[in-house]
Design a protein around this motif. Structure first.
Motif, PDB file in Angstrom:
ATOM      1  N   CYS A  36      14.573   7.937  10.212  1.00  0.00           N
ATOM      2  CA  CYS A  36      13.028   9.224  10.255  1.00  0.00           C
ATOM      3  C   CYS A  36      12.990   9.499   8.879  1.00  0.00           C
ATOM      4  O   CYS A  36      13.441   8.887   7.373  1.00  0.00           O
ATOM      5  N   PRO A 149      17.768   8.959  19.320  1.00  0.00           N
ATOM      6  CA  PRO A 149      16.796  10.342  18.779  1.00  0.00           C
ATOM      7  C   PRO A 149      17.391  11.519  18.422  1.00  0.00           C
ATOM      8  O   PRO A 149      17.738  11.784  17.272  1.00  0.00           O
ATOM      9  N   GLU A 324       7.455   7.625  17.574  1.00  0.00           N
ATOM     10  CA  GLU A 324       8.049   7.093  17.139  1.00  0.00           C
ATOM     11  C   GLU A 324       7.438   5.348  16.409  1.00  0.00           C
ATOM     12  O   GLU A 324       6.445   4.614  17.114  1.00  0.00           O
ATOM     13  N   LEU A 346      10.627   8.622  14.407  1.00  0.00           N
ATOM     14  CA  LEU A 346      11.682   7.984  14.272  1.00  0.00           C
ATOM     15  C   LEU A 346      10.885   6.838  13.488  1.00  0.00           C
ATOM     16  O   LEU A 346       9.823   6.129  14.196  1.00  0.00           O
TER      17      LEU A 346
END
Lengths: 349, 349
Positions: A36, A149, A324, A346
């Motif tokens: 990330c 996550p 994401e 992410l």
């Protein structure tokens, strides 16, 4: 393999780099499952920290162990592992004292480790992990995909929010204010809640972040800043302020907000990388018995405490990821965070 | 009555002043049995803090209650009482939080209290005590004469040394360094010992103070200062430093000594009135997770905890008084402390 290189201000590129190789007996090679972008990555991205020459970037990842050196005993190929945002041996005096960020032998991703070898940045396909026995924590079995996550937050933001709360002395019954509504500040709210704080004020001006703060356990939202913010906080806590303030930004203004909001005898737990240039005002602190405690968070030391609650679903810090993207779109990930279109992005290689 | 007036640099005089009178229902008039000179009194004595016009001085005393206002219920004429170095009501939110130095209604001896009335300085024959119910603690019965010096330390230096130790987080098994060998630093050694520290280093260059530090529980003496002092401390504690440092001086050099001696993740408890001008170095503190906690010591909140041990003789902090003079010789008392001929001088009216 592919890895992210920062070339300069707002110049993020995914490029081909050599695959990492085991270079010490204690190394592991980890295939990245998720990485990330950190708020601190935005300092060089924005040019506030200059980038003199192209360099690898990224320091938060979870992944699968591909290979290990002969001295590694706690992780093995196939294990799903969490890495803190640095490497550490967990056997030196500082690691044993709970301060693995001051490991006598550790280092930082994307630079030479303290033994002199290069450890890859985390926004790439693979990372060479020195001190794998100390640095990596394997989950029991392969985690469900939806847990990834939250597991990834143990590499940095959840452990860092927890460090702010621990450093501020949050305990059952504490009253708490959190300065900063980024991923760390939001995790600070969650950390304060799980440590037993009974009243938690999140300072935020963004509706989406306010909503997540409330979901994480905030009892109040304050939108004001500066003198108005301090006055509003004092007003909420009998005119004297809360027991604890979590400073999760790192600017002169945010630290001032924190120090002048907490009650006499209270403690500021700070984890925002100091970027403001101002030192801490000892005269004010002395007169009011306001303490300051914290620093670069030793998240590795917190993984064992936090991991079971992530695995059980008791806490879900992965909610801070609101975007994401595939690793191929890493430049867009930076732009989205820079422009505050995302709290935290992410990346999946 | 007679009271001490500071007229300017090295100009201390005992002069006739009006007797204090009860001016609020919550007042008491206390006849001083013993007072003393504080290290902080030396700042105006030395002219470092300018004295613009003659003013009353002194803030540590024990004595006998002579009269009380109609609202006073916890002390009565004839009681032997200890007063902290300030007055406080012990009922406001800050007092209840353990920070009576931030009492919302309190004040300081030798100046107008926060209600606007004048409260006498303590180096005199009598003191008007506002908020007598909160400020004063009566001993059970009349104490033996030999206990008076130790009881007097509860007005400031023993409570202040204790605050340094508590603020630094000293607990059973802690390793501790004390910066400063004045009365507060020596009491810090004693406080660390009674809180269970297993190794206590006193930094001192004076044989008499070293001897008292050892008597109070110090296990080691370090004479070096500055970079040599830091190196010597690191060497004594596995190369990383002690858990806790008590900063009992207040200069830029002493705070620097404290911050750079403590181990990563350690805490500096500071009680030296900041006089150096330098703020706290947040970058160094952040990188090393070194905290700073403390301030003007809320000694009133500590009297109940420390008094039984003084009365039983378990601790004898009054040993810091190595010179006793009649109040008539107050000017000599200042000179003796200024010239370091005495650690701390007790005055008897």
């Amino acid at each position: 393999m592919l890895a992210t290189i920062i070339h300069g201000e707002k110049d993020i590129r995914l490029e081909e780099v050599p695959n990492p190789v085991l270079s010490s007996g204690g190394d592991a090679i980890v295939k990245v499952v998720a990485a990330c972008v950190c708020g601190s990555d935005l300092w060089p991205y924005r040019g506030i920290t200059p980038t003199d020459s192209p360099k690898r970037i990224g320091h938060e990842f979870v992944g699968i162990v591909e290979s290990v050196g002969p001295d590694v005993s706690t992780v093995k190929p196939g294990d799903f592992v969490i890495a803190p945002f640095y490497d550490c041996d967990m056997t030196c005096a500082n690691c044993l004292n709970g301060v693995s960020t001051s490991c006598l032998h550790g280092g930082w991703w994307g630079s030479d480790d303290r033994l002199g070898g290069f450890a890859d940045g985390a926004q790439g396909e693979r990372v060479r992990v020195p001190h794998a026995d100390g640095s990596l924590v394997a989950t029991p079995g392969q985690p469900e995909a939806e847990l990834v996550p939250s597991l990834l937050t143990l590499a940095d933001v959840m452990g860092t929010g927890h460090h702010a709360a621990v450093s501020a002395g949050v305990t059952a019954g504490s009253t708490v204010v959190v300065v900063g509504d980024g991923a760390v500040g939001l995790c600070g709210v969650l950390a304060a809640k799980r440590l037993g704080a009974t009243r938690i004020v999140a300072m935020s001006r963004h509706a989406d972040r306010q909503a997540l703060a409330l979901e994480f356990g905030a009892t109040d939202i304050v939108e004001e800043r500066g003198a108005e913010g301090i006055a509003r906080i004092k007003e909420l806590f009998d005119g004297i302020g809360p027991d604890c303030v979590l400073e999760c930004v790192g600017t002169t203004e945010s630290m001032d907000q924190a120090l002048r909001s907490v009650r006499p005898g209270g403690m500021v737990g700070y984890v925002g990388v100091p970027n403001g240039g101002a030192e801490l005002p000892i005269g004010f602190m002395f007169s009011n018995n306001v303490g300051a405690n914290g620093g670069v968070a030793p998240v590795r030391n917190y993984i064992e405490e936090l991991l079971p609650e992530v695995l059980s679903g008791a806490i879900n810090p992965g909610r801070v990821f609101d975007l994401e993207l595939p690793l191929a779109e890493v430049a867009e990930a930076y732009a989205a965070m820079d422009e505050r279109r995302a709290i935290k992005v992410l990346l999946r290689p």
